[in-house]
Design an enzyme around this catalytic site. Structure first.
Site, PDB file in Angstrom:
ATOM      1  CG  HIS A  57      35.365  -0.426 -30.515  1.00  0.00           C
ATOM      2  ND1 HIS A  57      34.711  -1.556 -30.944  1.00  0.00           N
ATOM      3  CD2 HIS A  57      34.463   0.244 -29.747  1.00  0.00           C
ATOM      4  CE1 HIS A  57      33.472  -1.552 -30.486  1.00  0.00           C
ATOM      5  NE2 HIS A  57      33.300  -0.475 -29.738  1.00  0.00           N
ATOM      6  CG  HIS A  59      33.248   1.382 -26.489  1.00  0.00           C
ATOM      7  ND1 HIS A  59      32.375   1.798 -27.466  1.00  0.00           N
ATOM      8  CD2 HIS A  59      33.797   2.514 -25.971  1.00  0.00           C
ATOM      9  CE1 HIS A  59      32.401   3.130 -27.539  1.00  0.00           C
ATOM     10  NE2 HIS A  59      33.265   3.574 -26.650  1.00  0.00           N
ATOM     11  CG  ASP A  61      30.142  -3.306 -25.722  1.00  0.00           C
ATOM     12  OD1 ASP A  61      30.919  -2.329 -25.666  1.00  0.00           O
ATOM     13  OD2 ASP A  61      29.366  -3.492 -26.681  1.00  0.00           O
ATOM     14  CG  HIS A  62      33.209  -4.327 -28.551  1.00  0.00           C
ATOM     15  ND1 HIS A  62      32.734  -4.823 -29.742  1.00  0.00           N
ATOM     16  CD2 HIS A  62      32.283  -3.431 -28.122  1.00  0.00           C
ATOM     17  CE1 HIS A  62      31.579  -4.242 -30.020  1.00  0.00           C
ATOM     18  NE2 HIS A  62      31.277  -3.396 -29.050  1.00  0.00           N
ATOM     19  CG  HIS A 115      31.231   3.449 -31.927  1.00  0.00           C
ATOM     20  ND1 HIS A 115      30.017   3.685 -31.347  1.00  0.00           N
ATOM     21  CD2 HIS A 115      31.827   2.487 -31.165  1.00  0.00           C
ATOM     22  CE1 HIS A 115      29.881   2.901 -30.278  1.00  0.00           C
ATOM     23  NE2 HIS A 115      30.972   2.172 -30.141  1.00  0.00           N
ATOM     24  CG  ASP A 134      30.037  -1.289 -31.445  1.00  0.00           C
ATOM     25  OD1 ASP A 134      29.709  -2.436 -31.806  1.00  0.00           O
ATOM     26  OD2 ASP A 134      30.090  -0.943 -30.250  1.00  0.00           O
ATOM     27  CG  HIS A 172      25.990  -3.935 -30.385  1.00  0.00           C
ATOM     28  ND1 HIS A 172      25.819  -4.150 -29.048  1.00  0.00           N
ATOM     29  CD2 HIS A 172      27.206  -3.353 -30.531  1.00  0.00           C
ATOM     30  CE1 HIS A 172      26.890  -3.702 -28.388  1.00  0.00           C
ATOM     31  NE2 HIS A 172      27.749  -3.213 -29.263  1.00  0.00           N
TER      32      HIS A 172
END
Ligand code: ZN
Ligand code: FE
Length: 256
Positions: A57, A59, A61-62, A115, A134, A172
């Site tokens: 996805h 975001h 942090d990915h 999410h 996530d 995570h």
């Protein structure tokens, strides 16, 4: 078929990346890349050359390292690419129910919005492995940033229907916080109590609590257990719909 070798590596505050390597074809995929340096380091430690980048996805942090990693390795990037939340560098755009080949086995895509709306999960039936991004964590689920509770509940039902021996990689390490919350909505669940002890020991020893199995999550993860009579009576929601019970559990976790 030789099983894929799987390597989990941490990056950022609490993210996990995974490398998947086929000893026969030497193909190597990474799942998400929030930090190109961390992924390159994990590749170097194993002596592998990256061929594919799978993105769950949008975001950061990915995705923050995806473009740099692609430039450095010439790997093919496979992921979602909604126009509202574009991901730079995606070569092959995927949607729900699509399959693609990796190292001689099929990879099935499962769209699990909630999410985010673009969330894609990668399921490898031949290896009994799911990368749940996530959406599903060990004893938890992602916060509802873009979708609503009924949408996320439907997504979690799709994952719940996979074979129970499926090995689940969430993105995570949130497990201790998830465990502390889970016992507040499911206080009489013996399997949950045992699992709380187990994950505490793992974390005390510096070990990850990822991956988990779907069987364990069905027994201990309150976000998959909105239909459980014990949880429903504890929440005074015996007659509510499963989606409403899920929404209440998610609301309580947000405030926990
Ligand atoms: Zn996210
Ligand atoms: Fe994340």
């Amino acid at each position: 078929m030789t099983p894929l070798t799987r390597v989990l590596y941490p990056y950022g505050d609490d993210n996990y990346g995974v490398l998947l390597h086929c000893p026969d074809t030497l193909q190597t995929a990474c799942v998400d890349c929030g930090d190109a340096y961390a992924t390159q380091q994990a590749l170097q430690d194993n002596g592998w050359s990256l061929t594919h980048i799978w993105v769950t996805h949008h975001h950061s942090d990915h995705t923050a390292g995806v473009f740099e990693l692609k430039q450095a390795t010439q790997a093919t990037v496979i992921g979602p690419n909604r126009s509202e939340t574009p991901i730079s560098g995606v070569d092959q755009v995927i949607g729900d129910g699509d399959t693609f080949d990796f190292a001689g086995r099929g990879v099935q895509l499962i769209h699990t919005p909630g999410h985010t709306l673009d969330m894609m999960n990668f399921y490898l039936p031949a290896d009994s492995v799911l990368f749940s991004g996530d959406t599903l964590f060990t004893m938890g689920c992602g916060r509802l940033f873009e979708g609503d509770a009924p949408t996320m509940w439907k997504s979690l039902l799709k994952l719940s229907a996979l074979p129970k021996d499926t090995i689940v990689y969430g993105s995570h390490e949130y497990t201790l916080a998830n465990a502390a919350f889970a016992v507040t909505v499911d206080p009489n669940n013996e399997a949950l109590k045992n699992q709380c002890e187990h994950v505490k020991k793992l974390r005390d020893a510096g070990e990850p609590t990822v991956p988990t199995t779907l069987a364990m999550e069905l027994q201990t993860n309150p976000f998959l257990r909105a239909d459980d009579p014990g949880i429903r009576s504890h929440l005074n929601m015996v007659d509510a719909s499963d989606a409403d019970v899920f929404a209440e559990i998610r609301r309580r976790k947000d405030a926990f």
